[in-house]
Design a protein around this motif. Structure first.
Motif, short mmCIF file in Angstrom:
data_model
loop_
_atom_site.label_atom_id
_atom_site.label_comp_id
_atom_site.label_asym_id
_atom_site.label_seq_id
_atom_site.Cartn_x
_atom_site.Cartn_y
_atom_site.Cartn_z
N GLY A 1 8.11 -26.91 7.35
CA GLY A 1 9.32 -26.33 7.92
C GLY A 1 10.19 -27.35 8.62
O GLY A 1 11.43 -27.23 8.61
N LYS A 2 9.60 -28.37 9.23
CA LYS A 2 10.37 -29.41 9.91
C LYS A 2 11.15 -30.27 8.92
O LYS A 2 12.25 -30.72 9.22
CB LYS A 2 9.43 -30.30 10.72
N GLN A 3 10.56 -30.50 7.76
CA GLN A 3 11.12 -31.50 6.85
C GLN A 3 12.02 -30.95 5.75
O GLN A 3 12.81 -31.70 5.18
CB GLN A 3 9.98 -32.31 6.22
N ILE A 4 11.88 -29.68 5.41
CA ILE A 4 12.67 -29.12 4.31
C ILE A 4 13.69 -28.15 4.87
O ILE A 4 13.33 -27.15 5.49
CB ILE A 4 11.75 -28.44 3.27
N ARG A 5 14.95 -28.44 4.65
CA ARG A 5 16.03 -27.65 5.22
C ARG A 5 16.56 -26.63 4.22
O ARG A 5 17.74 -26.57 3.91
CB ARG A 5 17.17 -28.54 5.70
N LYS A 6 15.66 -25.85 3.68
CA LYS A 6 15.99 -24.75 2.77
C LYS A 6 15.10 -23.58 3.13
O LYS A 6 14.03 -23.76 3.74
CB LYS A 6 15.72 -25.16 1.31
N PRO A 7 15.48 -22.36 2.78
CA PRO A 7 14.56 -21.24 2.99
C PRO A 7 13.22 -21.52 2.31
O PRO A 7 13.18 -21.98 1.17
CB PRO A 7 15.29 -20.06 2.34
N LEU A 8 12.14 -21.24 3.03
CA LEU A 8 10.79 -21.52 2.52
C LEU A 8 10.06 -20.24 2.14
O LEU A 8 10.36 -19.16 2.66
CB LEU A 8 9.99 -22.29 3.57
N PHE A 9 9.09 -20.40 1.27
CA PHE A 9 8.36 -19.30 0.65
C PHE A 9 6.88 -19.50 0.97
O PHE A 9 6.32 -20.57 0.70
CB PHE A 9 8.60 -19.39 -0.85
N ALA A 10 6.24 -18.49 1.56
CA ALA A 10 4.83 -18.58 1.94
C ALA A 10 3.99 -17.65 1.07
O ALA A 10 4.35 -16.49 0.88
CB ALA A 10 4.65 -18.21 3.41
N ASN A 11 2.89 -18.18 0.58
CA ASN A 11 1.97 -17.42 -0.27
C ASN A 11 0.73 -17.08 0.54
O ASN A 11 -0.13 -17.94 0.77
CB ASN A 11 1.61 -18.25 -1.50
N MET A 12 0.62 -15.83 0.97
CA MET A 12 -0.49 -15.39 1.81
C MET A 12 -1.55 -14.71 0.96
O MET A 12 -1.40 -13.53 0.59
CB MET A 12 0.04 -14.44 2.90
N THR B 1 5.50 -15.94 13.23
CA THR B 1 5.17 -17.36 13.22
C THR B 1 5.77 -18.05 12.00
O THR B 1 6.35 -19.14 12.10
CB THR B 1 3.65 -17.55 13.23
N LEU B 2 5.63 -17.41 10.85
CA LEU B 2 6.21 -17.98 9.64
C LEU B 2 7.72 -18.15 9.78
O LEU B 2 8.28 -19.19 9.42
CB LEU B 2 5.90 -17.07 8.45
N HIS B 3 8.37 -17.13 10.31
CA HIS B 3 9.82 -17.19 10.49
C HIS B 3 10.20 -18.35 11.41
O HIS B 3 11.18 -19.08 11.15
CB HIS B 3 10.31 -15.86 11.05
N LYS B 4 9.45 -18.54 12.47
CA LYS B 4 9.71 -19.63 13.42
C LYS B 4 9.62 -20.99 12.74
O LYS B 4 10.38 -21.92 13.06
CB LYS B 4 8.71 -19.55 14.58
N TYR B 5 8.70 -21.12 11.76
CA TYR B 5 8.51 -22.40 11.08
C TYR B 5 9.52 -22.64 9.95
O TYR B 5 9.51 -23.71 9.34
CB TYR B 5 7.10 -22.46 10.49
N GLY B 6 10.35 -21.66 9.67
CA GLY B 6 11.36 -21.85 8.63
C GLY B 6 11.12 -21.09 7.35
O GLY B 6 11.90 -21.22 6.39
N TYR B 7 10.08 -20.29 7.32
CA TYR B 7 9.80 -19.49 6.12
C TYR B 7 10.66 -18.23 6.16
O TYR B 7 10.85 -17.62 7.21
CB TYR B 7 8.31 -19.12 6.05
N ARG B 8 11.19 -17.87 5.01
CA ARG B 8 12.07 -16.71 4.93
C ARG B 8 11.52 -15.61 4.04
O ARG B 8 11.96 -14.47 4.11
CB ARG B 8 13.46 -17.13 4.42
#
Length: 299
Positions: A195-206, A219-226
């Motif tokens: 999340g710190k290094q990629i400035r695009k919406p991120l995708f998390a696979n849970m 928590t995911l949202h805070k780290y940059g995951y959308r």
């Protein structure tokens, strides 16, 4: 036609939670529950449709047909797994056009070698990042609507390390991907670093039992995951419920002893599948047909 609500949600910095669906029963159940999106899982669709491993066996024809059925049968926007695009650049063009025409709203493309493997299993190999970047550029050029989202996934973390996975994520973002998917980071700290290094919406696979820790949406949202998908929660739960029900049936020789909450209920299932509308149609046209003059005997 791609649903614009997903792109609008991303632009508004909203968080999208998407349960995994794998057939029309799971899709219809999830569709009525108010999720912002559904995720058509390659593992689950391959398993339910063909009964085989998610290891590159399912073809484009297998998958686009099933994805289209799910998309057309639901009101909720559908995110669909498209593996590697099923081949080279020409295959990617064909895949993107086919998925968009089928009614999918977002397509996930990954940088694995063919045949691909499930992202939380061992032995995955990736193609050069530059080759995958070309696939993304083709996908962006092919789509008819900007509301049809391109999700670029890299499987490099497991075999090449987090630094290489992040490097690839940046390259894929530059190539035009709308969302970046770093598959199977192994700690919360790794997820935060992405999340710190990629400035695009991120995708998390849970994935329950997978390589990545399952984190709360906040928590995911805070780290940059959308977008967070839960691809396995449906088919893992269904398989366990079926095993229990079938074991009880085998033991007793009848189904009378199944717990009351073990069954969805035949009446509810009829409603879910649209039988009330069928019955109303039958009533209407039976009445009209009943008023027709008698048929004449053949001369």
């Amino acid at each position: 036609m791609a649903d614009p609500s997903l792109r609008q949600a991303l632009e508004a910095n909203e968080f999208i939670l998407a349960p995994g669906v794998f057939d029309m029963i799971s899709a219809k159940v999830a569709d009525g529950m108010g999720f912002r999106a559904l995720y058509a899982t390659g593992f689950g669709v391959t398993a339910s449709h063909l009964g085989v491993a998610d290891a590159g066996i399912a073809t484009y024809t297998d998958m686009v047909s099933r994805m289209g059925t799910i998309a057309r049968g639901c009101r909720t926007p559908l995110i669909a797994d498209a593996d590697t695009g099923y081949g080279g650049l020409l295959n990617v063009r064909h895949t993107v056009a086919g998925y968009e025409a089928a009614g999918v709203t977002a397509i996930q493309l990954e940088d694995q070698e063919m045949p691909k493997k499930c992202g939380h299993t061992p032995g995955r190999r990736v193609i050069p990042a530059e080759e995958m970047a070309l696939k993304i550029r083709v996908a962006v050029e092919t789509r008819k609507s900007p509301d049809f989202l391109i999700i670029a996934r890299t499987d490099a973390r497991t075999s090449l390390g987090l630094e290489e996975a992040i490097r690839r994520g940046k390259i894929y973002a530059e190539a035009g991907a709308d969302v970046i998917f770093i598959e199977s980071p192994e700690t919360e700290a790794e997820m935060a670093e992405v999340g710190k290094q990629i400035r695009k919406p991120l995708f998390a696979n849970m994935v329950e039992g997978g390589r990545t820790p399952i984190l709360p949406a906040e928590t995911l949202h805070k780290y940059g995951y959308r977008i967070a998908i839960y691809p396995a929660v449906g088919f893992l739960t269904v398989a366990a419920a079926l095993e229990r029900a079938y074991a009880q049936l085998k033991k007793d020789g009848h189904s009378n002893n199944l717990p009351a909450d073990a069954s969805y209920g035949f009446g509810r299932m009829c409603e879910l599948m649209g039988f009330p509308e069928v019955w109303e149609f039958d009533r209407k046209w039976a009445e009209i047909a009943g008023n027709l003059p008698p048929r004449k005997a053949a001369e």
